[in-house]
Design an enzyme around this catalytic site. Structure first.
Site, PDB file in Angstrom:
ATOM      1  N   LYS A   1       0.856  -1.192   0.000  1.00  0.00           N
ATOM      2  CA  LYS A   1       0.000   0.000   0.000  1.00  0.00           C
ATOM      3  C   LYS A   1       0.886   1.233   0.000  1.00  0.00           C
ATOM      4  O   LYS A   1       1.880   1.275   0.746  1.00  0.00           O
ATOM      5  CB  LYS A   1      -0.900  -0.036   1.250  1.00  0.00           C
ATOM      6  CG  LYS A   1      -1.925   1.101   1.319  1.00  0.00           C
ATOM      7  CD  LYS A   1      -2.795   0.982   2.576  1.00  0.00           C
ATOM      8  CE  LYS A   1      -3.881   2.042   2.615  1.00  0.00           C
ATOM      9  NZ  LYS A   1      -4.767   1.918   3.789  1.00  0.00           N
TER      10      LYS A   1
ATOM     11  N   SER B   1      -9.801   2.200   2.855  1.00  0.00           N
ATOM     12  CA  SER B   1      -8.907   2.909   1.967  1.00  0.00           C
ATOM     13  C   SER B   1      -7.914   2.004   1.221  1.00  0.00           C
ATOM     14  O   SER B   1      -7.314   2.443   0.247  1.00  0.00           O
ATOM     15  CB  SER B   1      -8.107   3.930   2.778  1.00  0.00           C
ATOM     16  OG  SER B   1      -7.259   3.265   3.713  1.00  0.00           O
TER      17      SER B   1
ATOM     18  N   SER C   1     -10.136  -0.069   7.109  1.00  0.00           N
ATOM     19  CA  SER C   1      -9.580  -0.014   5.750  1.00  0.00           C
ATOM     20  C   SER C   1      -8.903  -1.271   5.240  1.00  0.00           C
ATOM     21  O   SER C   1      -8.502  -1.321   4.085  1.00  0.00           O
ATOM     22  CB  SER C   1      -8.583   1.132   5.646  1.00  0.00           C
ATOM     23  OG  SER C   1      -9.275   2.323   5.469  1.00  0.00           O
TER      24      SER C   1
HETATM   25  N1  GLN Z   1     -13.191   4.698   6.187  1.00  0.00           N
HETATM   26  C1  GLN Z   1     -12.579   5.147   7.405  1.00  0.00           C
HETATM   27  C2  GLN Z   1     -12.150   6.576   7.252  1.00  0.00           C
HETATM   28  O1  GLN Z   1     -12.370   7.122   6.240  1.00  0.00           O
HETATM   29  C3  GLN Z   1     -11.445   4.271   7.769  1.00  0.00           C
HETATM   30  C4  GLN Z   1     -10.237   4.537   6.994  1.00  0.00           C
HETATM   31  C5  GLN Z   1      -9.099   3.659   7.398  1.00  0.00           C
HETATM   32  O2  GLN Z   1      -9.272   2.674   8.098  1.00  0.00           O
HETATM   33  N2  GLN Z   1      -7.914   4.072   7.005  1.00  0.00           N
HETATM   34  O3  GLN Z   1     -11.612   7.159   8.129  1.00  0.00           O
END
Ligand code: GLN
Length: 494
Positions: free
Chosen positions: A78, A159, A183
């Site tokens: 990532k 994400s 995410s």
């Molecule tokens: N969807 C969540 C956010 O937007 C979690 C994102 C994540 O876990 N990096 O904060």
């Protein structure tokens, strides 16, 4: 499609050890797949030359009967993990041209174990999002399409959307992700693969671009639960460079996959039966509980009373920490600089141009909840509620060994859907965020298909530093579900 691409991580490891294939052969197959799969937009940066050199070195080790746990296995990273000399963007314009002079501990651990780097995977900007639509490098496409016509492009979740799409679409054998509020788990569910967020502190955060430091955790996205066990073992471990990294030995996670959950108590939290949960998700959840019961576990109704406060609490704490972490991007130290008439102008111009809309929204929310007038009302209050959410889990784990819930409240949605309303997007995290606030491990395992033929995952949560139980129960669920559907992308149905 090359047969090599259908091998899971553990199968490929065994094939390499048995000299049935070579890392070079495997890596070439993936380099070809990355080339053919560009339409998914899963990678921001591809590193085929690096991959070839690493594969060659691995083959030399394997020929001598040497090598680590991940020897010769081609994986994606990532693009939130700093990689020495390789562009690291966090999918943000503000990090234009940033090539770190250091390697994140987790990626270094993977290279030390013999992993081969295919490239850097797309994500939501600074890991903020649930659909991988906030990336400066464009949205990632889910390899799956609805069976019921329309042929719309779907989001892979976020994400870690590039990671999930690459593993599901077989552009990488496995990938790293990070999970701040879901995410790893939510994109795993959207793409029909496995994703585990370990306990906070299990993997070092050193060299991972920070979003919300008290929540961020690295973990693997893989095709199977045993793959997750293998890769997590290679990623994890104490790191003196991260003061929140736990000084606890890393168990042999693969050995935990005994398939035996007889007598184990699995909790079903009633508060996760949220209003408006689609019937098919409720049915899948019940089916999952039946599978675990059939395997000899006892299913116990439990209560996690503060669940409904988890989402609002997360969306105070995460932006607060983000606003502080993102203060460093000022046009002086990293990446983009947009000149101005004065130093302040330069800061403002750089940040105005460098950050996307969602990141700016989080910075504004975070700055607001931390401001002198509102700190007590929002931030401090959220911290108190966070403690209550942690206590809910501690209480529940007095009686149960693990908890079963859906991973996400829906299957993958179309690119463009939910985009007009940030709150709707935040609801994606309703089942994943509570464990993040409590720092607890959770895995998503693909269990079934939606009415539209899209994958749906279930989540297993465990006690702190008890990933072994999480993986063990996940393995049983995987076995019982027998999920073997493949995305249309692999059938050439692009
Ligand atoms: N969807 C969540 C956010 O937007 C979690 C994102 C994540 O876990 N990096 O904060």
């Amino acid at each position: 499609m090359s047969d090599l691409l259908s091998l899971s991580l553990t199968e490929a490891r065994d094939a390499l050890k048995a000299k049935k294939t070579s890392s070079t052969e495997l890596t070439e197959a993936y380099i070809g797949a990355m080339e053919a799969g560009k339409s998914l937009n899963a990678f921001i940066t591809e590193t085929p030359d690096k991959a070839r050199a690493m594969a060659k070195a691995s083959d030399e080790k394997l020929a001598r009967g040497e090598g680590g746990a991940m020897e010769g296995l081609p994986i994606g990273i990532k693009d939130l993990f700093c990689t020495e000399g390789v562009l690291t963007t966090a999918a943000s314009h503000i990090l234009d041209g940033f090539k770190p002079e250091y390697e994140s501990t987790v990626s270094q651990n993977l290279w030390n174990a013999g992993g081969v780097m295919l490239g850097k995977l797309n994500l939501d900007e600074f890991a903020m999002g649930s659909a991988n639509i906030t990336s400066h490098y464009g949205p990632v496409e889910n390899p799956w399409r609805r069976s019921g016509g329309g042929n719309q492009k779907l989001v892979p979740g976020g994400s870690s959307g590039g990671s999930a799409a690459a593993v599901s679409g077989r552009l990488a054998i496995a990938a790293t992700g990070t999970d701040t509020g879901g995410s790893i788990r939510q994109p795993a569910s959207f793409c029909g693969i496995v994703g585990i967020k370990p306990t906070y502190g299990r993997c070092s955060r050193w060299g991972v671009v920070a979003f919300a430091s008290s929540l961020d955790q690295a973990g693997p996205l893989t095709r199977t639960v045993s793959d997750a066990a293998l890769m997590l073992g290679a990623m994890a471990g104490h790191d003196p460079k991260d003061s929140t990294s736990a000084n606890i030995a890393v168990p042999d996670f693969e050995a935990a996959l005994t398939g035996d959950i007889r007598g184990m108590k699995i909790g079903i939290p009633k508060e996760y039966q949220v209003d408006g949960m689609p019937e098919e998700i409720a049915a899948l959840w019940k089916k999952g509980a039946d599978m675990l019961r059939d395997a000899g576990a006892e299913i116990v109704d439990i209560s996690l009373p503060h669940t409904k406060y988890a989402l609002p609490t997360y969306y105070i704490i995460a932006p607060a920490e983000a606003s502080s972490n993102l203060a460093r991007y000022d046009g002086v130290r990293y990446g983009l600089r947009v000149d101005g008439d004065s130093l302040i102008d330069m800061y403002e111009n750089t940040r105005a141009e460098g950050f996307g809309e969602e990141v700016k929204r989080r910075i504004l929310i975070g700055t607001y909840v931390l401001s002198a007038g509102y700190y007590d009302a929002y931030y401090l209050k959220a911290q108190k509620v966070r403690a209550l959410i942690q206590k809910d889990f501690n209480d529940a784990y007095q009686t149960v060994d693990a908890i079963l819930t859906p991973t996400a409240p829906s299957a993958a949605f179309a690119i463009g859907e939910n985009q007009d309303d940030p709150i709707k997007m935040y609801l994606n995290d309703v089942f994943t965020v509570p464990a993040s606030l409590a720092g607890l491990p959770g895995i998503s395992v693909p269990v079934g298909l939606s009415g539209d033929g899209l994958p749906l995952g279930l989540q297993i949560l465990g006690k702190a530093f008890d990933e072994e139980t999480v993986l063990k129960v996940g393995g049983v669920l995987e076995q019982a579900a027998g999920f073997d559907a493949l995305p249309g992308f692999l059938a050439g149905g692009k």
